[in-house]
Design an enzyme around this catalytic site. Structure first.
Site, mmCIF file in Angstrom:
data_model
loop_
_atom_site.group_PDB
_atom_site.id
_atom_site.type_symbol
_atom_site.label_atom_id
_atom_site.label_comp_id
_atom_site.label_asym_id
_atom_site.label_seq_id
_atom_site.Cartn_x
_atom_site.Cartn_y
_atom_site.Cartn_z
ATOM 1 C CG ASP A 158 -2.152 0.861 1.020
ATOM 2 O OD1 ASP A 158 -2.384 1.230 -0.251
ATOM 3 O OD2 ASP A 158 -2.930 1.194 1.932
ATOM 4 C CG HIS A 167 -4.411 10.502 3.108
ATOM 5 N ND1 HIS A 167 -5.752 10.382 3.715
ATOM 6 C CD2 HIS A 167 -3.480 9.470 3.251
ATOM 7 C CE1 HIS A 167 -5.411 9.256 4.561
ATOM 8 N NE2 HIS A 167 -4.224 8.619 4.141
ATOM 9 C CD GLU A 177 -6.403 4.877 4.694
ATOM 10 O OE1 GLU A 177 -5.887 4.053 4.141
ATOM 11 O OE2 GLU A 177 -6.163 5.585 5.605
ATOM 12 C CD GLU A 200 -5.711 2.697 -0.215
ATOM 13 O OE1 GLU A 200 -4.917 2.016 -0.813
ATOM 14 O OE2 GLU A 200 -5.447 3.022 0.913
ATOM 15 C CG ASP A 253 -5.957 0.377 3.801
ATOM 16 O OD1 ASP A 253 -5.928 -0.749 4.166
ATOM 17 O OD2 ASP A 253 -5.273 1.233 4.115
ATOM 18 C CE LYS A 309 -3.765 2.065 7.324
ATOM 19 N NZ LYS A 309 -4.316 2.595 6.182
#
Lengths: 439, 439
Positions: free
Chosen positions: B139, B146, B212, B214, B246, B266
């Site tokens: 990642d 961000h 998140e 992404e 995520d 995570k």
């Protein structure tokens, strides 16, 4: 906890494979580690094997020659492929049954000796590959001594962070670049912190290349996503241990690691030893969990009576160095450090319980690294970063060279051995690799 | 760079699959994303498919019905398995040839229409799984907006670290817990920073659960360990894009992330959309690399004329929320944010060049996450952490509820769409997941 001793641990047990009975061989009948090999001078037809003395027992041949019964037979059937993953995915009792059957078959006086003798091939010349397909690789940081020493260099005023004694700190590493002992790798290229703030970073081959003395823990049976592994049963999900060298480019690490952790400083290569010593084989070497009285009690999900009593392992660890010059002149490898797994702040059972407390799923063949296993004393440093105090105090080598960090041609050899009065030496073998020049 | 337009991009091209020609369908003949599916009400016999309008073309049936020639036939043969890995492992020219053959076969007037009509099945009711076996998942952190907004909360006096504009910051994530859109997951349990220093950490279900926004980048052809991927050829190693959520437990993250980065915050779940839109399908939406004049020039290994000219992508991104209450009362999903991939500070080609500069090997089917794709403006925040300023400013939902972080039953839906005047809408589909209560 799977620490119970059984018939496979009888200290007086001897094998009809004579080399296994030599006092310092390291692969006695009490060990029986699993690996994946093919004999020298044969095609790369990989198969599962068990090390016994200076030989390897070809498990595929065993299946054909001497089929076992019950769980041992099921475990044998899981050894048909070219990795240990299927065997690892079985309940720990299956591996234990296979181990018991192999122990009986290899013991002096076994009726199977004439049959199985043809399933042996030489160990020292065999080709070995990674024992499992590693789905995910997690690296922990379980030596308080390493964390403190390294923290002092990266954060002089704040070496040990406040989470350390509560959280078994870990992070995800790279599975694709894990290589097997004996394989060389190329010095990595990358960015280094600029000399003055705001300037462009330096770029080129790593100048501060280091090793890390670690053990690798192979996951056996996994857990489903969303399920936790309880600390009381955690060890039944742990297949076995091997040696791991987490090569590290310290200059890259210092520049890239904030805020998301190490990345290119680590993922260019990690070296694993080929023989996985099962948890059961290590049962005679279990010891109490290493905590000082003033250390906080772990949270309940990281605590169990069995873990306190015998959650840790007494495994002697060594780091040895050879260089292009020393090999050319026939010098013996130089011991850089000697440590022990007993100095770790967290146990394997705690690592599994922590890793899965949030529901993260582990799969058979996943690998957990312990992190650098430095001890508390001088001479027990698990990396050059510690040994040379960040490169400031070069190590003098007996053949006249010195090292702050690794140079091209340097070879690091990790060794792990379990010794106990009245019990044969149980070895995890060696984990070696040579640094090649950057290209 | 594989940005060249060809016959598959003709804006006026129409398919004999009528639903593909509807202006807002998102899966026109110009898209043709790959996935792995099985039709509703059939056994879980997974096979490769290509989305076309409201249908899926069963590639296994195509291989039987209408074998193509040359590289297209080789690519078709690589689609026999239950993942896209074999196809991803072929040179990009093979996927391009297959795409051209499929485009011709699905175009209005194709002689293959009568044959291929029997290889279609409904898309909206199909079961979809992860398109590839993901070996390693990395990642990144490529949105400056961000990184700055989050950095401000974790390190108020030091939000953007000095490495950010030089190093495409990334870290390794967990592959085992990547789940496909539509799959629910359980709120994770874990440790949170103690209220006062030295006290025991809090322990329990995450109180600051976040998403998140992404994109996921699937690696096509990989590189050998020790070899670098040059930025000039990097895109030929990139198979395609999908959406990635995520999920993040901010309370766990704040406590555990130093010094080695996020871990249990995570790795409990990451959600991926099932359709992989190839780089070639995105060619019409390529734009210049987004840098301010005062930003430093990237180091040479991260620079190329083609990357500057067209290294970025114009992909519109949305985050939508439904809650248990909103679904019960039939409310439309509420748009929490809208952003665009164009705001990213680094391009996919730069990520591949960086990831491999140290010799790290990428394998077909490896996944790179972009990191949260927040934009510069209010309303473009890719996470609740940013949107609610760390939970301090709850979001008001039109049906009367409010949210600082996610509650049980909340569903997050990510969408990605490519729009261009005179060209059909190209969609990456949706990526959704519902948070279940901790167990």
């Amino acid at each position: 906890m799977t620490t119970a001793l059984n018939a496979t641990h009888a200290p007086q047990l001897r094998s009809w494979v004579e080399s296994a009975n030599a006092p310092e061989n390291g692969f006695p009948i009490q060990n029986l580690p699993f690996g994946v090999f093919h004999p020298e001078n044969e095609a790369a037809d990989w198969r599962v094997g068990v090390a016994i003395g200076d030989s390897i027992l070809d498990i595929r041949k065993v299946a054909a020659l001497a089929p076992f019964q019950g769980q041992a037979a099921e475990a044998l059937a899981a050894c048909k492929g070219q990795t240990l993953n299927a065997l690892m995915g079985l309940p720990a009792t299956h591996t234990s049954a296979l181990r018991a059957a192999l122990s009986a078959a290899l013991a002096q006086g076994s009726a199977l000796q004439p049959v199985l003798a043809s399933a042996l091939s030489p160990r020292l010349s065999a080709h070995l590959k990674l024992p499992a397909q590693i789905g995910d690789y997690t690296d922990f940081y379980i030596s308080l001594h390493h964390a403190t020493a390294v923290g002092r260099q990266f954060r002089p005023d704040n070496p040990l962070l406040p989470n350390y004694k509560w959280v078994p700190i870990g992070y995800h590493g790279r599975a694709s670049s894990i290589i097997v002992s004996g394989q060389s790798f190329t010095r990595p290229i990358g960015q280094t912190r600029p000399a003055q703030e705001g300037a462009a970073p330096a770029f080129g081959p790593a100048q501060r290349l280091d090793y890390e003395l670690e053990l690798g823990l192979f996951i056996g049976q996994g857990n489903d996503l969303g399920q936790r592994i309880d600390i009381e049963t955690a060890e039944s999900h742990l297949f076995g241990l091997c040696l791991l060298n987490d090569w590290s480019a310290r200059d890259f690490q210092a520049w890239e690691y904030q805020p998301l952790g190490p990345f290119l400083a680590k993922n260019f290569a990690s070296t694993l030893s080929p023989w996985v010593v099962t948890l059961e084989a290590l049962a005679p070497f279990r010891i109490a969990f290493n905590r000082d009285a003033q250390d906080p009690q772990p949270l309940p999900y990281l605590s169990s009576e069995a873990n306190t009593r015998a959650g840790a392992f007494d495994i002697d660890l060594q780091v040895l160095l050879t260089t292009a010059q020393s090999r050319q002149t026939g010098q013996a490898p130089h011991q850089l450090a000697r440590s022990n797994f007993r100095h770790a702040y967290w146990t394997p059972a705690q690592l599994l319980a922590h890793h899965t407390v949030n529901g993260c799923n582990l799969r058979p063949g996943d690998l957990l690294g312990t992190g650098t296993l430095s001890g508390p004393e001088a001479g027990e440093e698990g990396s050059l970063l510690e040994l040379t105090q960040g490169g400031k105090q070069a190590v003098q080598l007996p053949w006249g060279e010195q090292r702050s960090f690794l140079l091209d041609g340097d070879e690091i050899i990790l060794k792990a051995e379990c010794r106990k009065e009245g019990y044969p030496l149980v070895s995890l073998g060696e984990c070696s690799g040579i640094v090649l020049a950057a290209t």
